[in-house]
Scaffold this active site. Sequence first.
Site, PDB file in Angstrom:
ATOM      1  N   GLY A  30       0.868  -1.180   0.000  1.00 54.12           N
ATOM      2  CA  GLY A  30       0.000   0.000   0.000  1.00 54.12           C
ATOM      3  C   GLY A  30       0.900   1.224   0.000  1.00 54.12           C
ATOM      4  O   GLY A  30       2.133   1.102  -0.152  1.00 54.12           O
ATOM      5  N   SER A  31       0.318   2.403   0.235  1.00 51.21           N
ATOM      6  CA  SER A  31       1.123   3.632   0.124  1.00 51.21           C
ATOM      7  C   SER A  31       2.241   3.679   1.168  1.00 51.21           C
ATOM      8  O   SER A  31       3.306   4.246   0.914  1.00 51.21           O
ATOM      9  CB  SER A  31       0.216   4.856   0.225  1.00 51.21           C
ATOM     10  OG  SER A  31      -0.627   4.726   1.363  1.00 51.21           O
ATOM     11  N   GLU A  33       4.169   1.422   1.985  1.00 55.26           N
ATOM     12  CA  GLU A  33       5.279   0.509   1.650  1.00 55.26           C
ATOM     13  C   GLU A  33       6.023   0.953   0.394  1.00 55.26           C
ATOM     14  O   GLU A  33       7.056   0.385   0.042  1.00 55.26           O
ATOM     15  CB  GLU A  33       4.761  -0.922   1.437  1.00 55.26           C
ATOM     16  CG  GLU A  33       4.225  -1.570   2.717  1.00 55.26           C
ATOM     17  CD  GLU A  33       2.900  -0.998   3.144  1.00 55.26           C
ATOM     18  OE1 GLU A  33       2.072  -0.699   2.262  1.00 55.26           O
ATOM     19  OE2 GLU A  33       2.697  -0.798   4.356  1.00 55.26           O
ATOM     20  N   GLU A  52      -3.352 -11.002   1.774  1.00 54.45           N
ATOM     21  CA  GLU A  52      -2.223 -11.152   2.695  1.00 54.45           C
ATOM     22  C   GLU A  52      -2.076 -12.570   3.217  1.00 54.45           C
ATOM     23  O   GLU A  52      -0.954 -13.015   3.520  1.00 54.45           O
ATOM     24  CB  GLU A  52      -2.381 -10.165   3.850  1.00 54.45           C
ATOM     25  CG  GLU A  52      -2.226  -8.706   3.467  1.00 54.45           C
ATOM     26  CD  GLU A  52      -3.458  -8.094   2.795  1.00 54.45           C
ATOM     27  OE1 GLU A  52      -4.448  -8.828   2.563  1.00 54.45           O
ATOM     28  OE2 GLU A  52      -3.428  -6.889   2.498  1.00 54.45           O
ATOM     29  N   HIS A  75       0.634  -4.306   4.336  1.00 57.17           N
ATOM     30  CA  HIS A  75       0.210  -2.920   4.425  1.00 57.17           C
ATOM     31  C   HIS A  75      -0.436  -2.630   5.786  1.00 57.17           C
ATOM     32  O   HIS A  75      -1.575  -3.050   6.051  1.00 57.17           O
ATOM     33  CB  HIS A  75      -0.784  -2.629   3.305  1.00 57.17           C
ATOM     34  CG  HIS A  75      -1.269  -1.211   3.319  1.00 57.17           C
ATOM     35  ND1 HIS A  75      -0.412  -0.128   3.369  1.00 57.17           N
ATOM     36  CD2 HIS A  75      -2.519  -0.689   3.276  1.00 57.17           C
ATOM     37  CE1 HIS A  75      -1.102   0.982   3.361  1.00 57.17           C
ATOM     38  NE2 HIS A  75      -2.386   0.674   3.321  1.00 57.17           N
ATOM     39  N   HIS A 286      -7.060 -33.114  18.836  1.00 58.85           N
ATOM     40  CA  HIS A 286      -8.107 -32.353  18.161  1.00 58.85           C
ATOM     41  C   HIS A 286      -9.478 -32.782  18.705  1.00 58.85           C
ATOM     42  O   HIS A 286     -10.212 -31.980  19.233  1.00 58.85           O
ATOM     43  CB  HIS A 286      -7.995 -32.580  16.635  1.00 58.85           C
ATOM     44  CG  HIS A 286      -8.956 -31.799  15.814  1.00 58.85           C
ATOM     45  ND1 HIS A 286      -9.045 -31.932  14.451  1.00 58.85           N
ATOM     46  CD2 HIS A 286      -9.876 -30.872  16.151  1.00 58.85           C
ATOM     47  CE1 HIS A 286      -9.977 -31.121  13.986  1.00 58.85           C
ATOM     48  NE2 HIS A 286     -10.494 -30.469  14.996  1.00 58.85           N
ATOM     49  N   GLY A 406      -4.351 -25.811  11.575  1.00 61.33           N
ATOM     50  CA  GLY A 406      -5.631 -26.198  10.970  1.00 61.33           C
ATOM     51  C   GLY A 406      -6.362 -25.031  10.318  1.00 61.33           C
ATOM     52  O   GLY A 406      -7.517 -25.154   9.944  1.00 61.33           O
TER      53      GLY A 406
END
Length: 531
Positions: A30-31, A33, A52, A75, A286, A406
């Site tokens: 984004g701006s 970066e 992301e 970002h 689990h 998971g």
Amino acid sequence: MEKQSYKTVKESVYQILRGHGVNKIFGNPGSNELNFLKEFPEDFDYILCLHEGVAIGMAEGYAQASGLPGFVNLHAAAGTGNAMGALSNSVNSHAPLVVTAGQQARTMVYSDPLLKNSSAVMLPMPLVKDSYEPLSAQEVPHAISRALHLAMSPAKGPVYVSIPYDDWDQPIAHDALHLATRKVVHFGAPSLDELRPLLAALAKASNPVLVLGPEVDALRCNRKAALLADKLHAPVWIAPSAPRCPFPTNHHCFAGILPAGEASLAEKLHGHDLILVLGGPVFRYHQNDPGTLLPENSQLFLVTGDAQEAARAPVGDAMIANVDAVLTCLTERITDRAGDCPSFRKPIQRVEVDHSQLESSAIFDIVDAIAPRNTVYLNEATSTIATLWERVGMEEPGSYYFAAAGGLGFAMPAALGVKLADPTRPVVAFIGDGSAHYSISSLWTAARYQIPVIFIIINNSGYGALKWFSQQFKIQNVPGIEIDGVDFIQLSEGYGIAAHRVSTCTEFSQAFDNAIVSNAPVLIEATIERV
Ligand code: TZD
């Protein structure tokens, strides 16, 4: 010359990355970066991911398969937020990632501007090993260097750094010059004296069993584990909820993957007087399946490089050490038991390949018959995990990756990262028709960078694993577990990847055969019966 290339914070950070073997940046900018990315160095690749979660998953696959740190560019707060689900997997798999996020300019943050990452350091907690925002521009190179060393030190894991964007063009402090060449090494081999109690317990045990966790595969000592099992005549189980395959599954000592419930796991280990767990948690359950943690009259011994795992284990003694070094010593010192080592492998009845309707066991049998022996597999068709372990031979280290917490959305991008790390090995990702949607834009990245992964969508028209759980829980009429009306062929072609829909064994066999020789990214939608 040298001095010029180290003039700014940004130049010194790229030099530090080179010193760590990093030349790929996985991200979605984004701006905040753009200053880091302007005049992007020619010896680096920026791999654009459209979400992301894809950037983290891809960096994780790349880091796990290459042994290098995965570097991620996100970002601000919104980008970090989108990455969190994927980070839950990375922190559990001990993926050595450095996750950076651009912060608003230092000169502006006082006014709470748009794109300020307020409390940036707290945001990714507790899904990172460390989180930091440098207090000055001159501290940025040191923060990145520290993050890289920390991410790569045992137990490895993701580290987060938030960087104000007006820092990148600032001059560096003179001592940043040393950072690019610093080495931090870790040993952690126990002495022979320290290993004697374990050696004695193994020599005394009448019926020992090995349980292997992901660290064995991460350290690439799978074959040493096989040698130890052979010498001890011991069956080898894979620790439950396995994110990697630490043992050759075609080996005669391979007994299978342990169930992820207390009672069912203890039952499988019944009759063993010594349980040696190497490189994994004790245990990652689990299912809620209460019972005794260990069978009667058995003793458990854990060897792990992770102090947290050693401390957390609710039962047994633990040694914090490098698992590879321990295996080396054990295989050298243990004497072979008399006679031939028995086979603990269950025989498999293979499916006939004909015009009959596909089912998941046929898919895995066909793949196992056609795929080269060094193929790498990822599985996120969640109701088929046990079937894959039974039917697909995985021989080499680094042959299998699964979301360590998971969290769905891992396997598609991780497959791309694995393939980038080692283009010589075929990579096949089994994806459920539900799981595919969490990272579907991975297909665009596969097409854009022509990364030849084979995606097999196992389409059973819903969340099969949740249907299985609802049966276990005896819950009926659960809403939200059927999925209809998705056209994976159009989705895939829309992102630029060739796609084929198949529904019989022969059609699938043909499509997979073609995919293996094509050396291009491809998606096969294999429709099976609704579960
Ligand atoms: N969201 C996220 C990010 N991770 C999850 N693990 C889930 C939701 C819950 N979940 C599972 O644990 S398995 C599963 C869900 C929704 C069903 C996946 O369905 P699928 O595969 O079509 O991908 P199967 O073979 O039909 O189970």
